[in-house]
Design a protein around this motif. Structure first.
Motif, PDB file in Angstrom:
ATOM      1  N   LEU A  20      48.975  46.490  31.944  1.00  0.00           N
ATOM      2  CA  LEU A  20      49.544  47.599  32.720  1.00  0.00           C
ATOM      3  C   LEU A  20      48.711  48.869  32.561  1.00  0.00           C
ATOM      4  CD1 LEU A  20      53.347  47.043  32.100  1.00  0.00           C
ATOM      5  CD2 LEU A  20      52.035  46.520  34.171  1.00  0.00           C
ATOM      6  N   ALA A  21      48.165  49.100  31.367  1.00  0.00           N
ATOM      7  CA  ALA A  21      47.333  50.285  31.148  1.00  0.00           C
ATOM      8  C   ALA A  21      46.086  50.240  32.024  1.00  0.00           C
ATOM      9  CB  ALA A  21      46.945  50.384  29.669  1.00  0.00           C
ATOM     10  N   VAL A  22      45.492  49.061  32.181  1.00  0.00           N
ATOM     11  CA  VAL A  22      44.271  48.928  32.980  1.00  0.00           C
ATOM     12  C   VAL A  22      44.556  49.196  34.454  1.00  0.00           C
ATOM     13  CG1 VAL A  22      42.397  47.362  33.641  1.00  0.00           C
ATOM     14  CG2 VAL A  22      43.234  47.372  31.300  1.00  0.00           C
ATOM     15  N   GLN A  23      45.785  48.946  34.902  1.00  0.00           N
ATOM     16  CA  GLN A  23      46.143  49.214  36.306  1.00  0.00           C
ATOM     17  C   GLN A  23      45.960  50.682  36.679  1.00  0.00           C
ATOM     18  OE1 GLN A  23      50.152  47.781  36.882  1.00  0.00           O
ATOM     19  NE2 GLN A  23      49.400  45.906  37.840  1.00  0.00           N
ATOM     20  N   ARG A  24      46.032  51.572  35.707  1.00  0.00           N
ATOM     21  CA  ARG A  24      45.866  53.008  35.978  1.00  0.00           C
ATOM     22  C   ARG A  24      44.411  53.381  36.201  1.00  0.00           C
ATOM     23  NH1 ARG A  24      48.943  53.624  31.079  1.00  0.00           N
ATOM     24  NH2 ARG A  24      47.014  54.426  30.217  1.00  0.00           N
ATOM     25  N   GLY A  25      43.488  52.465  35.905  1.00  0.00           N
ATOM     26  CA  GLY A  25      42.059  52.760  36.005  1.00  0.00           C
ATOM     27  C   GLY A  25      41.502  52.519  37.399  1.00  0.00           C
ATOM     28  N   GLN A  26      40.201  52.318  37.436  1.00  0.00           N
ATOM     29  CA  GLN A  26      39.463  52.121  38.682  1.00  0.00           C
ATOM     30  C   GLN A  26      39.693  50.714  39.232  1.00  0.00           C
ATOM     31  OE1 GLN A  26      35.293  52.669  38.002  1.00  0.00           O
ATOM     32  NE2 GLN A  26      34.736  52.376  40.153  1.00  0.00           N
ATOM     33  N   LYS A  27      39.731  50.576  40.562  1.00  0.00           N
ATOM     34  CA  LYS A  27      39.918  49.280  41.209  1.00  0.00           C
ATOM     35  C   LYS A  27      38.732  49.004  42.134  1.00  0.00           C
ATOM     36  CE  LYS A  27      44.973  49.413  41.213  1.00  0.00           C
ATOM     37  NZ  LYS A  27      45.010  50.110  39.963  1.00  0.00           N
ATOM     38  N   LEU A  28      38.173  47.813  42.009  1.00  0.00           N
ATOM     39  CA  LEU A  28      37.072  47.383  42.867  1.00  0.00           C
ATOM     40  C   LEU A  28      37.520  46.123  43.588  1.00  0.00           C
ATOM     41  CD1 LEU A  28      34.206  47.804  40.248  1.00  0.00           C
ATOM     42  CD2 LEU A  28      34.793  49.370  42.090  1.00  0.00           C
ATOM     43  N   ARG A  29      37.737  46.231  44.891  1.00  0.00           N
ATOM     44  CA  ARG A  29      38.244  45.101  45.663  1.00  0.00           C
ATOM     45  C   ARG A  29      37.092  44.244  46.175  1.00  0.00           C
ATOM     46  NH1 ARG A  29      41.498  49.237  45.921  1.00  0.00           N
ATOM     47  NH2 ARG A  29      43.753  48.953  45.926  1.00  0.00           N
ATOM     48  N   GLY A  30      37.319  42.948  46.171  1.00  0.00           N
ATOM     49  CA  GLY A  30      36.317  42.021  46.670  1.00  0.00           C
ATOM     50  C   GLY A  30      36.981  40.847  47.367  1.00  0.00           C
ATOM     51  N   ARG A  31      36.171  39.993  47.952  1.00  0.00           N
ATOM     52  CA  ARG A  31      36.678  38.827  48.674  1.00  0.00           C
ATOM     53  C   ARG A  31      37.309  37.816  47.732  1.00  0.00           C
ATOM     54  NH1 ARG A  31      34.702  33.808  50.039  1.00  0.00           N
ATOM     55  NH2 ARG A  31      32.783  34.172  48.887  1.00  0.00           N
ATOM     56  N   LEU A  32      36.739  37.652  46.542  1.00  0.00           N
ATOM     57  CA  LEU A  32      37.197  36.624  45.614  1.00  0.00           C
ATOM     58  C   LEU A  32      38.228  37.124  44.601  1.00  0.00           C
ATOM     59  CD1 LEU A  32      33.744  34.958  44.865  1.00  0.00           C
ATOM     60  CD2 LEU A  32      35.494  34.232  46.489  1.00  0.00           C
ATOM     61  N   PHE A  33      38.203  38.414  44.307  1.00  0.00           N
ATOM     62  CA  PHE A  33      39.111  38.939  43.293  1.00  0.00           C
ATOM     63  C   PHE A  33      39.164  40.461  43.376  1.00  0.00           C
ATOM     64  CE2 PHE A  33      34.896  38.224  41.575  1.00  0.00           C
ATOM     65  CZ  PHE A  33      34.558  39.498  41.154  1.00  0.00           C
ATOM     66  N   LEU A  34      40.154  41.020  42.705  1.00  0.00           N
ATOM     67  CA  LEU A  34      40.267  42.461  42.501  1.00  0.00           C
ATOM     68  C   LEU A  34      39.878  42.706  41.049  1.00  0.00           C
ATOM     69  CD1 LEU A  34      41.398  45.374  43.054  1.00  0.00           C
ATOM     70  CD2 LEU A  34      43.596  44.477  42.328  1.00  0.00           C
ATOM     71  N   LEU A  35      38.979  43.641  40.804  1.00  0.00           N
ATOM     72  CA  LEU A  35      38.577  43.988  39.447  1.00  0.00           C
ATOM     73  C   LEU A  35      39.141  45.360  39.118  1.00  0.00           C
ATOM     74  CD1 LEU A  35      36.883  43.372  36.895  1.00  0.00           C
ATOM     75  CD2 LEU A  35      34.998  44.563  38.014  1.00  0.00           C
ATOM     76  N   GLU A  36      39.943  45.416  38.070  1.00  0.00           N
ATOM     77  CA  GLU A  36      40.470  46.691  37.584  1.00  0.00           C
ATOM     78  C   GLU A  36      39.771  46.978  36.266  1.00  0.00           C
ATOM     79  OE1 GLU A  36      45.016  46.269  39.266  1.00  0.00           O
ATOM     80  OE2 GLU A  36      44.570  45.504  37.261  1.00  0.00           O
ATOM     81  N   LEU A  37      39.362  48.233  36.067  1.00  0.00           N
ATOM     82  CA  LEU A  37      38.723  48.569  34.808  1.00  0.00           C
ATOM     83  C   LEU A  37      39.171  49.919  34.311  1.00  0.00           C
ATOM     84  CD1 LEU A  37      35.605  50.367  35.141  1.00  0.00           C
ATOM     85  CD2 LEU A  37      35.650  48.567  36.807  1.00  0.00           C
ATOM     86  N   LEU A  38      39.203  50.038  32.999  1.00  0.00           N
ATOM     87  CA  LEU A  38      39.642  51.273  32.352  1.00  0.00           C
ATOM     88  C   LEU A  38      38.774  51.505  31.129  1.00  0.00           C
ATOM     89  CD1 LEU A  38      41.836  53.538  32.191  1.00  0.00           C
ATOM     90  CD2 LEU A  38      43.039  52.025  30.607  1.00  0.00           C
ATOM     91  N   ARG A  39      38.160  52.681  31.073  1.00  0.00           N
ATOM     92  CA  ARG A  39      37.368  53.031  29.898  1.00  0.00           C
ATOM     93  C   ARG A  39      38.325  53.535  28.819  1.00  0.00           C
ATOM     94  NH1 ARG A  39      34.350  52.625  33.754  1.00  0.00           N
ATOM     95  NH2 ARG A  39      32.201  52.949  34.202  1.00  0.00           N
ATOM     96  N   ARG A  40      38.254  52.916  27.636  1.00  0.00           N
ATOM     97  CA  ARG A  40      39.174  53.258  26.542  1.00  0.00           C
ATOM     98  C   ARG A  40      38.743  54.513  25.802  1.00  0.00           C
ATOM     99  NH1 ARG A  40      38.214  47.750  25.250  1.00  0.00           N
ATOM    100  NH2 ARG A  40      37.085  48.489  23.420  1.00  0.00           N
ATOM    101  N   GLY A  41      37.459  54.829  25.796  1.00  0.00           N
ATOM    102  CA  GLY A  41      36.980  56.001  25.095  1.00  0.00           C
ATOM    103  C   GLY A  41      36.530  55.709  23.670  1.00  0.00           C
ATOM    104  N   ASP A  42      36.328  54.441  23.333  1.00  0.00           N
ATOM    105  CA  ASP A  42      35.785  54.091  22.019  1.00  0.00           C
ATOM    106  C   ASP A  42      34.531  53.243  22.224  1.00  0.00           C
ATOM    107  OD1 ASP A  42      36.539  51.432  22.570  1.00  0.00           O
ATOM    108  OD2 ASP A  42      38.421  51.615  21.490  1.00  0.00           O
TER     109      ASP A  42
END
Length: 120
Positions: A20-42
Motif C-alpha cells: 500500500l505504501a508503494v501505491q503512493r509513489g510513481q506509476k509507470l503504465r505498460g502493455r504487460l504490467f503496471l510498475l509502481e515505485l517508491l524511493r524509501r530514502g535509505d
C-alpha cells in the motif's frame, strides 16, 4: 575481494502495508504490467513485490504470471533496480503470452525509467 562494489540482491515486499505504501509513489503504465515505485530514502537493497488480480485469470494462470515475472527479475532485471527503492509489479494478462525476451526487455526498460520506442 575485488575493488568493485557488489550489487545487492533485491528483497521481497511481504506485508500488505508495504504494498500500500508503494501505491503512493510513481506509476509507470505498460502493455504487460503496471510498475509502481517508491524511493524509501535509505541505501538498503531494492525490494519488489508482484500483484496479480483475480481478473487476470484462474489460479494456475496467475501463478504462471508470477513465476515469469520473478524469473525475469532474478536473471535479468535485478541489476537495474536502484538501492533504497521499492517496486510493485501489477501483472496484466498479456504477461502469459508475451515472449520471455519481450517481457524481460519491457521490465528492464521500465525499471531503468526509459520510455519504450513507439512502433507503428
Amino acid at each position: 575481494m575485488s575493488g568493485r562494489a557488489q550489487k545487492q540482491h533485491p528483497g521481497r515486499l511481504t506485508k500488505r502495508a508495504e504494498f500500500l505504501a508503494v501505491q503512493r509513489g510513481q506509476k509507470l503504465r505498460g502493455r504487460l504490467f503496471l510498475l509502481e515505485l517508491l524511493r524509501r530514502g535509505d541505501d538498503g537493497p531494492p525490494r519488489f513485490g508482484i500483484t496479480v488480480t483475480k481478473k487476470a485469470g484462474n489460479a494456475v494462470e496467475r501463478n504462471r504470471m508470477r513465476r515469469r515475472l520473478r524469473e525475469a527479475i532474478r536473471v535479468h532485471v535485478a541489476d537495474d533496480m536502484a538501492p533504497g527503492t521499492d517496486y510493485v509489479i501489477v501483472a496484466r494478462r498479456d504477461v502469459l503470452n508475451a515472449p520471455f525476451g519481450a517481457l524481460r526487455e519491457e521490465l528492464s526498460r521500465r525499471i531503468r525509467g526509459k520510455k519504450p520506442a513507439r512502433t507503428g
